[in-house]
Design a protein around this motif. Structure first.
Motif, PDB file in Angstrom:
ATOM      1  N   GLY A 313       0.858  -1.259   0.009  1.00 10.44           N
ATOM      2  CA  GLY A 313       0.000  -0.182   0.052  1.00 10.44           C
ATOM      3  C   GLY A 313       0.897   1.155  -0.061  1.00 10.44           C
ATOM      4  N   ARG A 314       2.200   1.185  -0.512  1.00 10.21           N
ATOM      5  CA  ARG A 314       2.770   2.309  -0.495  1.00 10.21           C
ATOM      6  C   ARG A 314       2.610   2.911  -1.967  1.00 10.21           C
ATOM      7  N   TYR A 315       1.746   4.133  -2.207  1.00  5.11           N
ATOM      8  CA  TYR A 315       1.437   4.400  -3.518  1.00  5.11           C
ATOM      9  C   TYR A 315       2.402   5.670  -3.882  1.00  5.11           C
ATOM     10  N   GLY A 316       3.296   6.064  -2.932  1.00  5.57           N
ATOM     11  CA  GLY A 316       4.428   7.120  -3.315  1.00  5.57           C
ATOM     12  C   GLY A 316       4.671   6.860  -4.781  1.00  5.57           C
ATOM     13  N   SER A 317       5.669   5.659  -5.190  1.00  7.47           N
ATOM     14  CA  SER A 317       6.192   5.418  -6.591  1.00  7.47           C
ATOM     15  C   SER A 317       5.188   5.633  -7.513  1.00  7.47           C
ATOM     16  N   PHE A 318       3.933   4.922  -7.351  1.00  5.17           N
ATOM     17  CA  PHE A 318       3.094   4.636  -8.195  1.00  5.17           C
ATOM     18  C   PHE A 318       2.477   6.124  -8.861  1.00  5.17           C
ATOM     19  N   TYR A 319       2.331   7.002  -7.878  1.00  6.59           N
ATOM     20  CA  TYR A 319       1.897   8.343  -8.249  1.00  6.59           C
ATOM     21  C   TYR A 319       3.062   8.957  -9.151  1.00  6.59           C
ATOM     22  N   LEU A 320       4.270   8.719  -8.671  1.00  7.00           N
ATOM     23  CA  LEU A 320       5.424   9.296  -9.487  1.00  7.00           C
ATOM     24  C   LEU A 320       5.176   8.590 -11.098  1.00  7.00           C
ATOM     25  N   PHE A 321       5.163   7.301 -11.020  1.00  6.15           N
ATOM     26  CA  PHE A 321       5.137   6.639 -12.426  1.00  6.15           C
ATOM     27  C   PHE A 321       3.917   7.411 -13.174  1.00  6.15           C
ATOM     28  N   LEU A 322       2.708   7.520 -12.423  1.00  7.52           N
ATOM     29  CA  LEU A 322       1.419   8.279 -13.278  1.00  7.52           C
ATOM     30  C   LEU A 322       1.729   9.576 -13.559  1.00  7.52           C
ATOM     31  N   GLY A 323       2.589  10.231 -12.917  1.00  3.46           N
ATOM     32  CA  GLY A 323       2.907  11.628 -13.394  1.00  3.46           C
ATOM     33  C   GLY A 323       3.947  11.473 -14.619  1.00  3.46           C
ATOM     34  N   PHE A 324       4.800  10.682 -14.499  1.00  2.79           N
ATOM     35  CA  PHE A 324       5.909  10.518 -15.503  1.00  2.79           C
ATOM     36  C   PHE A 324       4.874  10.013 -16.913  1.00  2.79           C
ATOM     37  N   LEU A 325       4.068   9.195 -16.853  1.00  8.29           N
ATOM     38  CA  LEU A 325       3.623   8.766 -17.861  1.00  8.29           C
ATOM     39  C   LEU A 325       2.451   9.924 -18.435  1.00  8.29           C
ATOM     40  N   ILE A 326       2.012  10.481 -17.752  1.00  8.11           N
ATOM     41  CA  ILE A 326       1.044  11.671 -18.379  1.00  8.11           C
ATOM     42  C   ILE A 326       1.933  12.723 -19.044  1.00  8.11           C
ATOM     43  N   VAL A 327       3.289  13.183 -18.430  1.00  7.30           N
ATOM     44  CA  VAL A 327       4.117  14.052 -18.952  1.00  7.30           C
ATOM     45  C   VAL A 327       4.843  13.378 -20.344  1.00  7.30           C
ATOM     46  N   GLY A 328       5.085  12.137 -20.084  1.00 11.00           N
ATOM     47  CA  GLY A 328       5.730  11.249 -21.308  1.00 11.00           C
ATOM     48  C   GLY A 328       4.678  11.346 -22.587  1.00 11.00           C
ATOM     49  N   LEU A 329       3.308  11.181 -22.106  1.00 12.78           N
ATOM     50  CA  LEU A 329       2.379  10.853 -23.194  1.00 12.78           C
ATOM     51  C   LEU A 329       2.319  12.282 -24.069  1.00 12.78           C
ATOM     52  N   ALA A 330       2.279  13.320 -23.119  1.00 15.21           N
ATOM     53  CA  ALA A 330       2.006  14.678 -23.508  1.00 15.21           C
ATOM     54  C   ALA A 330       3.095  14.925 -24.385  1.00 15.21           C
ATOM     55  N   ALA A 331       4.351  14.683 -24.150  1.00 11.12           N
ATOM     56  CA  ALA A 331       5.470  14.948 -25.087  1.00 11.12           C
ATOM     57  C   ALA A 331       5.582  14.190 -26.287  1.00 11.12           C
ATOM     58  N   VAL A 332       4.843  12.975 -26.291  1.00  9.86           N
ATOM     59  CA  VAL A 332       4.961  12.434 -27.467  1.00  9.86           C
ATOM     60  C   VAL A 332       3.954  12.890 -28.333  1.00  9.86           C
ATOM     61  N   ALA A 333       2.924  13.389 -28.041  1.00 10.67           N
ATOM     62  CA  ALA A 333       1.740  14.175 -28.665  1.00 10.67           C
ATOM     63  C   ALA A 333       2.281  15.351 -29.316  1.00 10.67           C
ATOM     64  N   TYR A 334       3.196  16.009 -28.362  1.00 14.47           N
ATOM     65  CA  TYR A 334       3.607  17.384 -28.824  1.00 14.47           C
ATOM     66  C   TYR A 334       4.587  16.875 -30.108  1.00 14.47           C
ATOM     67  N   MET A 335       5.519  15.925 -29.913  1.00  9.86           N
ATOM     68  CA  MET A 335       6.453  15.641 -30.934  1.00  9.86           C
ATOM     69  C   MET A 335       5.773  15.243 -32.280  1.00  9.86           C
ATOM     70  N   LEU A 336       4.534  14.504 -32.127  1.00  6.35           N
ATOM     71  CA  LEU A 336       3.822  13.991 -33.479  1.00  6.35           C
ATOM     72  C   LEU A 336       3.140  14.961 -33.838  1.00  6.35           C
ATOM     73  N   LYS A 337       2.682  16.083 -33.137  1.00  4.70           N
ATOM     74  CA  LYS A 337       2.095  17.169 -34.029  1.00  4.70           C
ATOM     75  C   LYS A 337       3.118  18.019 -34.592  1.00  4.70           C
ATOM     76  N   LEU A 338       4.514  18.397 -34.041  1.00  9.09           N
ATOM     77  CA  LEU A 338       5.539  18.955 -34.859  1.00  9.09           C
ATOM     78  C   LEU A 338       5.676  18.253 -36.213  1.00  9.09           C
ATOM     79  N   TYR A 339       5.880  16.933 -35.916  1.00  7.99           N
ATOM     80  CA  TYR A 339       6.267  16.224 -37.095  1.00  7.99           C
ATOM     81  C   TYR A 339       5.274  16.232 -38.255  1.00  7.99           C
TER      82      TYR A 339
END
Ligand code: HEM
Length: 347
Positions: A313-339
Motif C-alpha cells: 500500500g505504498r502509493y508514492g512510487s505509483f503516483y510518480l509513475f503516473l505523473g511521468f506517464l502523463i508528462v511522457g504521453l503529452a511530450a509524445v503527442a507534442y512531438m507527433l504534432k510537430l512532425y
C-alpha cells in the motif's frame, strides 16, 4: 520432486495488483498491434514480390524499421508489468529456455539490421540478394515470436519445469499440443492486421492495388483464424476448455465479446472499409488479449492466485509513475504534432 517447490515466493506489491494487470493488458494490445503490422505486412510484401510484383514490398519496406522499433518499445512495457505480477513464473521459464531465450536478442538485431539495409541500400543490391535478406529478416521475427509463445506457455505449467532435470538442461515446449494452434493463431492474426496496414497505407498513397491486396489478406486470414481459434480452444486442457464454455462466466463472456468483435471487424473488411475495420481490429485485439489473460489465470490457478500476493500500500512510487506517464504521453503527442505539421509544410 513436487513442482510447487520450484516456484519462487511472490514479492510484495506496492499497490493493488489490478493496476499492473490493466497496464499489462493495455500495453500488450499495443505491442501486438505493432507486431502484427510489422510481420504481416512484411510477409504480404514478400509474397507479392515472389510473384513478380515488387511495389508493396518496397512500400512496406520503408516502414519496417520504425515498426520494428515501435514493436520492441511497446514490448518492453508489458514485459515489465508481467515481471511485477507474474515474475516468479516468467523468470523461471526464461531461465529454463536458456540459450534459446537469450538468442532472441541476436535474432532481433539481425532482423533490425536486415530491414535497415533493405530500406537504405535498396538500389545497391540485386533483386535476389535483397529478397533473400528480407526473407531472412522475417525468419528472425518468426523465431522471436516462437520463443515468446514458448516462454509464455512454459511459465504457466510448473509440472513441465521438471524436464530441465530429466533432459540435458534448457528446453522448449515442443510436447504441448496447444502451443501449435496458439502460435498459428498469433501468426494468422498478424497476416490479417498486416493486410489492414497495407490497405491503410494504400489509402494514404491512393494506391488501389495496395487497398485491394491488403483487404483480401485481411478478410481471408481472419476467416482462417476463426478456424485456428477453434483448434486452439479444443487443444486446451479439458478443465480450461470447459471454463471457456460457460463454467467460468467472466472468462466465457470475454471470449464471446472478442469473437463478436471479430465478426463486426470481418463485416467491415468485406465492405472494404479499412478505417472502420481498424477500429474493430483494435477492439478485437484488446478483448482477445483479455481472453488470453483469462487463459493465464486459469492455467496457473492450481499453483498461484494473484489475490494472494501481499500488497504494502505504498502509493508514492505509483503516483510518480503516473505523473511521468502523463508528462511522457503529452511530450509524445507534442512531438507527433510537430512532425505532422512539418510534413504538411513540406508537401
Ligand atoms: C519483434 C519481434 C517480436 C515478435 C514477432 C513478438 C511476438 C509476440 C507474440 C506472438 C506474443 C504472444 C506469445 C503468446 O502468448 O503465445 C508476444 C508476447 C509478448 N511480447 Fe512480443 N514479440 C516481439 C518482440 C518483443 C520484444 C522485443 C519484447 C520485449 C522487449 C516483447 C515483449 C512481449 C511480452 C512481454 C509478451 C507477453 C506479455 C504477456 O504475457 O502478458 N516482444 N510477442
Amino acid at each position: 520432486m513436487n513442482p510447487a517447490s520450484l516456484i519462487p515466493l511472490a514479492e510484495p506489491l506496492p499497490v493493488h495488483w489490478v493496476w499492473f494487470d490493466v497496464l499489462l493488458i493495455t500495453t500488450l494490445t499495443a505491442h501486438l498491434l505493432f507486431m502484427n503490422a510489422l510481420l504481416g505486412s512484411a510477409v504480404i510484401g514478400l509474397s507479392k514480390n515472389l510473384r513478380g510484383q515488387g511495389t508493396i514490398i518496397r512500400e512496406v519496406g520503408m516502414k519496417l524499421p520504425p515498426l520494428l522499433a515501435l514493436t520492441i518499445n511497446m514490448g518492453v512495457a508489458p514485459l515489465l508489468f508481467l515481471q511485477v505480477n507474474y515474475g516468479h513464473f516468467d523468470y523461471v521459464s526464461s531461465v529454463l529456455m536458456g540459450g534459446w531465450w537469450l538468442a532472441v536478442i541476436a535474432a532481433l538485431m539481425f532482423s533490425y539490421y536486415g530491414f535497415y539495409i533493405y530500406k537504405f541500400k535498396y538500389e545497391a543490391m540485386s533483386n535476389a540478394t535483397r529478397t533473400a535478406l528480407f526473407a531472412a529478416s522475417i525468419l528472425g521475427l518468426f523465431y522471436v515470436g516462437w520463443m515468446f509463445t514458448n516462454n509464455m506457455t512454459i511459465m504457466l505449467q510448473p509440472d513441465i519445469w521438471l524436464k530441465y532435470f530429466e533432459t540435458s538442461g534448457a528446453f522448449l515446449n515442443w510436447s504441448d499440443p496447444a502451443i501449435y494452434p496458439r502460435f498459428l493463431h498469433f501468426m494468422t492474426g498478424a497476416l490479417a492486421i498486416g493486410g489492414l496496414f497495407v490497405a491503410l497505407l494504400g489509402q494514404v498513397r491512393t494506391n488501389t492495388d495496395m487497398i485491394e491486396t491488403g483487404m483480401m489478406w485481411f478478410t481471408r486470414a481472419t476467416l482462417v483464424n476463426l478456424a485456428v481459434g477453434i483448434w486452439f480452444l479444443a487443444a486446451l486442457p479439458q478443465d480450461i476448455l470447459l471454463a471457456f464454455m460457460g463454467r467460468n462466466i467472466p472468462a466465457t463472456a470475454t471470449l464471446v465479446i472478442s469473437v463478436a468483435a471479430a465478426v463486426f471487424m470481418l463485416v467491415a473488411g468485406f465492405k472494404k472499409e479499412p478505417k472502420k475495420a481498424s477500429v474493430w481490429a483494435v477492439i478485437t485485439v484488446f478483448f482477445m488479449v483479455c481472453t488470453r489473460h483469462w487463459l493465464r489465470t486459469l492455467y496457473i490457478a492450481p499453483w498461484f492466485s494473484i489475490e494472494s500476493t501481499p500488497v504494502t500500500g505504498r502509493y508514492g512510487s505509483f503516483y510518480l509513475f503516473l505523473g511521468f506517464l502523463i508528462v511522457g504521453l503529452a511530450a509524445v503527442a507534442y512531438m507527433l504534432k510537430l512532425y505532422f505539421n512539418s510534413r504538411q509544410e513540406r508537401s
